[in-house]
Each structure stands twice: as C-alpha cells, then as structure tokens.
Enzyme design. Structure first.
Site, short mmCIF file in Angstrom:
data_model
loop_
_atom_site.label_atom_id
_atom_site.label_comp_id
_atom_site.label_asym_id
_atom_site.label_seq_id
_atom_site.Cartn_x
_atom_site.Cartn_y
_atom_site.Cartn_z
N LEU A 73 -2.29 6.10 -1.26
CA LEU A 73 -2.57 5.09 -0.24
C LEU A 73 -4.03 5.23 0.15
O LEU A 73 -4.58 6.34 0.15
CB LEU A 73 -1.70 5.32 1.00
CG LEU A 73 -0.18 5.13 0.84
CD1 LEU A 73 0.53 5.49 2.14
CD2 LEU A 73 0.17 3.72 0.41
N ASP A 74 -4.67 4.10 0.49
CA ASP A 74 -6.04 4.15 1.00
C ASP A 74 -6.11 5.08 2.20
O ASP A 74 -5.13 5.24 2.94
CB ASP A 74 -6.51 2.76 1.42
CG ASP A 74 -6.64 1.80 0.26
OD1 ASP A 74 -6.70 2.27 -0.90
OD2 ASP A 74 -6.67 0.59 0.51
N MET A 75 -7.27 5.66 2.44
CA MET A 75 -7.43 6.61 3.53
C MET A 75 -6.97 6.04 4.87
O MET A 75 -6.29 6.71 5.65
CB MET A 75 -8.88 7.08 3.65
CG MET A 75 -9.10 8.11 4.74
SD MET A 75 -10.76 8.79 4.77
CE MET A 75 -11.69 7.39 5.37
N THR A 77 -4.91 3.55 5.38
CA THR A 77 -3.54 3.05 5.33
C THR A 77 -2.58 4.20 5.61
O THR A 77 -2.73 5.29 5.06
CB THR A 77 -3.22 2.43 3.96
OG1 THR A 77 -4.13 1.37 3.68
CG2 THR A 77 -1.80 1.89 3.92
#
Length: 232
Positions: A73-75, A77
């Site tokens: 997951l993106d940082m 998110t």
C-alpha cells in the site's frame, strides 16, 4: 501531525516520523500468514535511506524474520495487508496477486459530489518520468487500468462538497485509484500528489483506506476475508 513531503524526480521523504502506536496492528496470524492494518504514514517496505528503514515489513520481520511482503500500500494509504510467513506461502500468495484471484476494496473520500451512483473508470496509466513517482494518463503508452466505484454518501466538510465512495480496482497499477479519481474530476481529499492545495488542507491525511481483502489460504485453500473499518 502529518509528515511533510517533497517529490523531486524521486521520492524524498522529509522528517519521516511514522506512527508507532500501535507498533503492529495484527488482525490475524497463523503459521502461514500474518494480516495487519497498516497505518497511514508508514512505509510498506523500507526506503533506500537508513532513516526510512522503519516500515511494516521491517517491523514484522523483527518478530518473524522469515516473513515477506507480497503486496503493498502507498505510504499514506492505510488498511489491510497480508504478509507470508515462509517461502511456500510467499509463492502461493504471489501467484494469487499476479493472477488477480484476490478480492479487495477501498474506501475513499473525494472532493465534490459524484453525479453517478456507480460506474467504471478506465484511463490507461503510465509513470510520469519527469515527475515520478507520479503517474499519468497516456492513451499511447499507458497500461490498461480499470476501477469500479460505488457512491456511499454525499456530504460536506468545512463547506466543501465531498463524496464517500467504495472503490474496487480491477487492475492494480501504481497510484491507480488516486489518478483515476483525480482525472475524473474528484481528487481524494488529503492527496498531496494529485489534489489541489485547498483539497489537501481539508484533512490531516490521505483519505484512502484498504478496508477489505479476500485471499485463499496458502495451506488449505480456504477463502478468507479480512476487514478493518476506516477511521474517517
């Protein structure tokens, strides 16, 4: 307090201060997998610099050294992530994600009132090299990308119209949900990469959360569903 960021051709994370309470939010664990709720502001895997080593992966490997990340997951998110506990489980889960046999959906809050109650977004995406890690729409070289959306609620935040929406990615391109919504004209609030400044300042973090993940258990093949309600 949100960590400030600066993106100049590659990601530079300034004053990286990931949340530490709880240090690990474990939703499920057995001999084959561990499922966690990743907080917003924590990297999924270590960054290149030593000061960016702290991540969900490094924290889990402190407890289970043979564990491995199989998706990210993106940082900024938050939400449900699964990690494998040994090599056979890693191979099994990697195959599931590669073949898209997993099921997942996200919750987001976007700027504006989306007029349709549901629909598909299918802009082709490719990395925006001069501005990486940003992605962009390109009909010549972009990879096919599709997101299904379903409106859950229309409301306001500080006078700004917003829509709470359920997002189901059919493909898994980098930043897919964020770019698709921005290109549709409804950027996710708190998105420092793709939203205008006034939309970023509405909230103290990116309002994107991986709320549910479905996988087949690596050992017995049972379909498992993991859920963590968003905190926004």
């Amino acid at each position: 307090m949100l960590t400030p960021f600066l993106y100049l051709n590659a990601v530079a994370i300034l004053n990286y201060q990931p949340p530490t309470s709880p240090y690990l939010d474990i939703l499920y664990q057995d001999e084959d997998i561990v499922v966690l709720n990743k907080p917003s502001g924590l990297l999924s895997v270590p960054g290149r610099k030593i000061e960016h080593f702290d991540s969900l992966m490094s924290r889990v490997q402190t407890v289970w050294p043979k564990s491995c990340v199989v998706h990210r997951l993106d940082m900024m998110t938050s939400g449900v992530m699964v990690m494998s506990m040994h090599l056979d489980a890693t191979r099994h889960l990697n195959k599931q994600f590669a073949e898209r046999t997993t099921g997942k959906y996200y919750i987001a809050v976007v700027a504006g009132h989306m007029p349709e109650d549901n629909g598909h977004i299918d802009y082709p995406l490719i990395v925006d090299w001069p501005n990486r890690p940003k992605q962009k729409v390109c009909y010549e070289t972009g990879k096919a990308s599709m997101t299904y959306y379903e409106v859950l609620e229309r409301s306001e935040i500080n006078g700004q119209a917003v829509t709470r929406v359920k997002l189901t990615p059919i493909t898994g391109r980098s930043h897919q949900l964020r770019v698709h919504l921005q290109q549709l004209g409804f950027p996710i609030i708190g998105d420092r990469l793709y939203a205008p400044e006034n939309i970023v300042k509405l909230v103290d973090r990116l309002h994107l959360h991986a709320e549910q993940l479905e996988i087949f258990h690596p050992s017995n093949g049972e379909m498992l569903t993991f859920y963590k309600k968003s905190d926004f």
